[in-house]
Enzyme design. Structure first.
Site, PDB file in Angstrom:
ATOM      1  N   ARG A 112      38.085  21.761   9.046  1.00 12.10           N
ATOM      2  CA  ARG A 112      39.315  22.319   9.604  1.00 12.10           C
ATOM      3  C   ARG A 112      39.446  23.806   9.263  1.00 12.10           C
ATOM      4  NH1 ARG A 112      43.416  21.108   7.302  1.00 12.10           N
ATOM      5  NH2 ARG A 112      42.602  19.949   5.528  1.00 12.10           N
ATOM      6  N   LYS A 157      44.376  15.666  12.523  1.00  7.85           N
ATOM      7  CA  LYS A 157      45.344  16.225  11.570  1.00  7.85           C
ATOM      8  C   LYS A 157      46.478  16.971  12.281  1.00  7.85           C
ATOM      9  CE  LYS A 157      43.635  14.696   7.720  1.00  7.85           C
ATOM     10  NZ  LYS A 157      44.301  13.566   7.036  1.00  7.85           N
ATOM     11  N   HIS A 168      50.761  10.768   3.566  1.00  7.21           N
ATOM     12  CA  HIS A 168      49.311  10.948   3.526  1.00  7.21           C
ATOM     13  C   HIS A 168      48.784  10.039   2.416  1.00  7.21           C
ATOM     14  CE1 HIS A 168      45.604  13.732   2.938  1.00  7.21           C
ATOM     15  NE2 HIS A 168      45.391  12.838   3.882  1.00  7.21           N
ATOM     16  N   SER A 173      41.167  14.760  -2.510  1.00  2.48           N
ATOM     17  CA  SER A 173      39.738  14.489  -2.416  1.00  2.48           C
ATOM     18  C   SER A 173      39.119  14.283  -3.796  1.00  2.48           C
ATOM     19  CB  SER A 173      39.059  15.668  -1.712  1.00  2.48           C
ATOM     20  OG  SER A 173      37.699  15.426  -1.574  1.00  2.48           O
ATOM     21  N   LYS A 193      40.864   7.608  -3.913  1.00  2.00           N
ATOM     22  CA  LYS A 193      41.844   6.977  -3.019  1.00  2.00           C
ATOM     23  C   LYS A 193      41.179   5.949  -2.103  1.00  2.00           C
ATOM     24  CE  LYS A 193      43.477   9.148   0.609  1.00  2.00           C
ATOM     25  NZ  LYS A 193      44.224   9.923   1.611  1.00  2.00           N
ATOM     26  N   THR A 194      40.088   6.339  -1.466  1.00  3.02           N
ATOM     27  CA  THR A 194      39.393   5.440  -0.544  1.00  3.02           C
ATOM     28  C   THR A 194      38.781   4.263  -1.297  1.00  3.02           C
ATOM     29  OG1 THR A 194      38.885   7.316   0.888  1.00  3.02           O
ATOM     30  CG2 THR A 194      37.620   5.320   1.261  1.00  3.02           C
ATOM     31  N   ASP A 252      44.548   6.375   5.492  1.00  2.00           N
ATOM     32  CA  ASP A 252      44.891   7.803   5.400  1.00  2.00           C
ATOM     33  C   ASP A 252      46.311   8.193   5.784  1.00  2.00           C
ATOM     34  OD1 ASP A 252      43.840  10.425   4.745  1.00  2.00           O
ATOM     35  OD2 ASP A 252      43.923  10.892   6.867  1.00  2.00           O
ATOM     36  N   ARG A 301      30.920  13.182   8.366  1.00  2.00           N
ATOM     37  CA  ARG A 301      32.000  12.200   8.542  1.00  2.00           C
ATOM     38  C   ARG A 301      31.615  11.098   9.526  1.00  2.00           C
ATOM     39  NH1 ARG A 301      37.266  12.823   5.916  1.00  2.00           N
ATOM     40  NH2 ARG A 301      37.298  14.928   5.071  1.00  2.00           N
TER      41      ARG A 301
END
Length: 662
Positions: A180, A325, A344, A362, A366-367, A381, A446
């Site tokens: 991004r 996003k 988020h 990051s 979390k994942t 997410d 990704r």
């Protein structure tokens, strides 16, 4: 006589002239091994006719199914005409109030006679005058809500850098931009947004005016109108049926269309039939740059949001994450207006219906921690928390692929199959096997895939009110406890702070931790002041009895380079104890400086690591590091202290008091 396998004619005694047994095809053998597979000749005189037999006519994209639907009385031809008129209106040039005539289908598959036939029956082109642009006289073919298989064909045929990998995923390249561009994102500041949005220091919202937006919109629409074909996706955001948002994405690349097919919620044919006018439209002209001499532009890339017009324009970047996003930012604006909190976060649910939210930047886990085979995945997410409970905003997952391995993340590994988009990965030229450790294109590789590719996904992606709100931090300073129970004010303080500490590795071996703060664990996407989201979070937690937790997945016994990272099995045991509710019944003691409540024991976790001071051999160094981190928290929070909540400002004072005291 029957023919032998090599073309030699058999003689009367059943052997071929070369002495080999003859192969008989005129009757079926008893054992079924040899039988007649011949059939009538194909009824096609040309290869085109043969191809036409290959494809079965499917039902229209939006079939008429119910007499209650507004289009039920329309013929398929009329319904399609209305759909094309809606898309044509989206693509209209604001300056000329017109655009090209849009028709269905790929130009490569249409003959001249068909185009003229469509032209004659569906579209009346006015006699050219000075007011009419040449673009109004041309046809742009609309490839509308194509299936993944159709999008694969388009990508491989027309987009360089598109390949099918060994597992069936579509590997694509996003061009020069592989991530991004937050500094190139602009939001229109008008009479309404000037007072509603968060502007100024710390805010991700960089202003632009309405006129400049229209200049960029015109540039994007003109580019899309100049193409022979465009891809149009009509889809939804938010699994909550009462609060779903209709989005239309107009793009030039099959890759972008497939990406959004995966990431948004895919409508049923019936829902598509009643889709009507979208609530929000994206014009993705990412292959075309913005004009750098236009006011407010700082590069040839510009991602522009106009909340009044409900439109987004993308110029100068083909990175698909900008669309995902960008829509998340829109939801951060639209949902709070309905008293729905946009978050988020990851979200999962136990078999007893206990929901947990996971916040973390990051590298915090979390994942990894929200993906649990014993629990249902609601989403990875983006979520909403309404009066009814939680709902996933998206219809898919967008997972990092760098160093992906089957053993550590089997669910993501197995989700990379047909229909999945793989961005910027490197693969073997012959076998097409992906090397997930290769960073040749970018480290930000990704995978985008539909959420149903995860075996324990909860469909529909909704759940009851959360019982636990888990804030994750990877503390490379090594001074935060592995787990702390937070009161409401502390939850708000640490939610607004959005802390983690990354390790800044350098060639000469200096690896000092670097504190990172991101408001609401997603500062790049929030539209309102962070305290507004925090106040909504506290209100919902209090109303529905949710508990806040701060879990450190980082270092213990010293900062990075001296201590060691807290073992993942220990963190999992802590998370399990939170889910089961057993941690609520533990004994707690209060820490100094931050005032955390920490448990004295957790099943399966060594008690000595629960209070970080125990793990440091140099207690003086521990205290110095703790004070250093507390100072960083205090300095970061100065950005938010000027925002007043409520008439008496009591809530702001409560949040401030929940921070470190020294």
């Amino acid at each position: 006589m029957a023919s032998s396998g090599n073309g030699n004619v058999a003689n009367g005694n059943g052997t071929a002239r070369n002495g080999l047994p003859a192969i008989h095809t005129h009757k079926k053998h008893v054992n079924g091994i040899c039988h007649d597979d011949s059939g009538p000749t194909v009824k096609a005189k040309t290869i085109d006719e043969l191809h036409s037999l290959q494809k079965k006519k499917s039902a229209p994209t939006t079939p008429v199914t119910s007499s209650q639907t507004p289009f039920a009385t329309l013929s398929e031809q009329e319904r399609q005409k209305q759909q094309l008129q809606s898309i044509s209106a989206s693509l209209a040039s604001l300056t000329r109030e017109t655009g090209p005539k849009v028709v269905k289908g790929d130009p490569a598959k249409k003959s001249e006679s068909q185009v003229h036939h469509d032209h004659h029956h569906h579209h009346h082109v006015a006699t050219p005058t000075i007011a009419v642009s040449d673009s109004a006289l041309k046809f742009t073919h609309v490839l509308y809500n194509l299936s993944p298989a159709e999008l694969y064909e388009q990508a491989i045929k027309y987009e360089k850098g598109s390949f099918i990998t060994s597992t069936g995923a579509l590997a694509t390249l996003s061009g020069a931009k592989t991530g991004r561009s937050p500094r190139d994102k602009r939001v229109v500041k008008d009479d309404v947004t000037e007072n509603e949005l968060w502007w100024g220091k710390g805010s991700p919202n960089i202003e632009m005016d309405e006129h400049t937006f229209m200049v960029n919109r015109e540039r994007a629409v003109d580019y899309l109108n100049s193409l022979d074909k465009v891809f149009v996706n009509d889809q939804f955001l938010n699994w909550d049926p009462e609060n779903k948002i209709k989005v239309r994405i107009v793009s030039a690349r099959a890759y972008h269309s497939l990406f959004m097919h995966n990431m948004c919620i895919r409508p049923t044919p019936e829902e598509l039939e009643n889709f009507g006018t979208p609530d929000f439209t994206i014009y993705n002209a990412g292959q075309f740059p913005c004009n750098r001499y236009t006011h407010y532009m700082t590069s040839s890339t510009s991602i522009d949001l106009n909340l009044a017009r409900r439109e987004m324009v993308i110029l100068g970047t083909q990175y698909a994450g900008e669309m995902k996003k960008g829509l998340f930012s829109v939801m951060h604006y639209l949902m709070p207006k309905r008293q729905i909190l946009s978050l988020h976060s990851g979200c999962n649910m136990g078999r007893d219906g206990d929901v947990a939210l996971f916040f973390g930047l990051s590298g915090t886990g979390k994942t990894t921690l929200s993906t649990d085979h014993n629990r249902f995945l609601i989403g990875d997410d983006e979520h909403c928390w309404s009066d009814k409970g939680v709902s996933n905003i998206e219809g898919g997952c967008y997972a990092k692929c760098i160093d992906l391995c089957q053993e550590k993340e089997p669910d993501i590994w197995n989700a990379i199959r047909f229909g999945t988009v793989l961005e910027n990965v490197v693969f073997d030229e012959h076998s097409r096997e992906v090397d997930y450790s290769d960073k040749s294109v970018t480290e930000n590789t990704r995978a985008s895939y539909p959420i149903e590719y995860i075996p324990n996904a909860k469909l529909p992606c909704v759940g009851p009110h959360p019982k636990n709100v888990i804030l994750l931090a990877c503390d490379a300073f090594g001074v935060l406890p592995p787990v702390s129970k937070l009161n409401l004010a502390q939850t708000m303080y640490h939610f607004i702070s959005g802390y983690t500490a990354l390790v800044a590795g350098t060639e000469d071996g200096i690896k000092e931790p670097t504190a990172t703060f991101s408001a609401c664990f997603g500062a790049a996407f929030i539209m309102l002041h962070p305290t507004k989201y925090a106040a909504m979070l506290a209100e919902k937690m209090e109303k529905h009895g949710a508990t806040g937790w701060l879990v450190n997945t980082g270092w213990s016994g010293g900062r990075y380079g001296y201590g060691s990272r807290i073992k993942l099995p220990y963190t999992r045991k802590i998370i399990d104890a939170i889910h089961s509710g057993s941690l609520l019944n533990a004994e707690y003691k209060k820490t100094e400086i931050f005032g955390f409540e920490i448990p004295t024991e957790v099943e399966g976790v060594p008690s000595e690591i629960l209070d970080p001071i125990n793990t440091w051999s140099d207690k003086k160094a521990y205290n110095e590091t703790l004070l250093k981190l507390a100072g960083l928290f205090k300095k970061n929070f100065e950005t938010f202290t000027n925002h007043k909540i409520g008439k008496d400002n009591k809530l702001t004072e409560e949040i401030l008091a929940a921070g470190p005291v020294f």
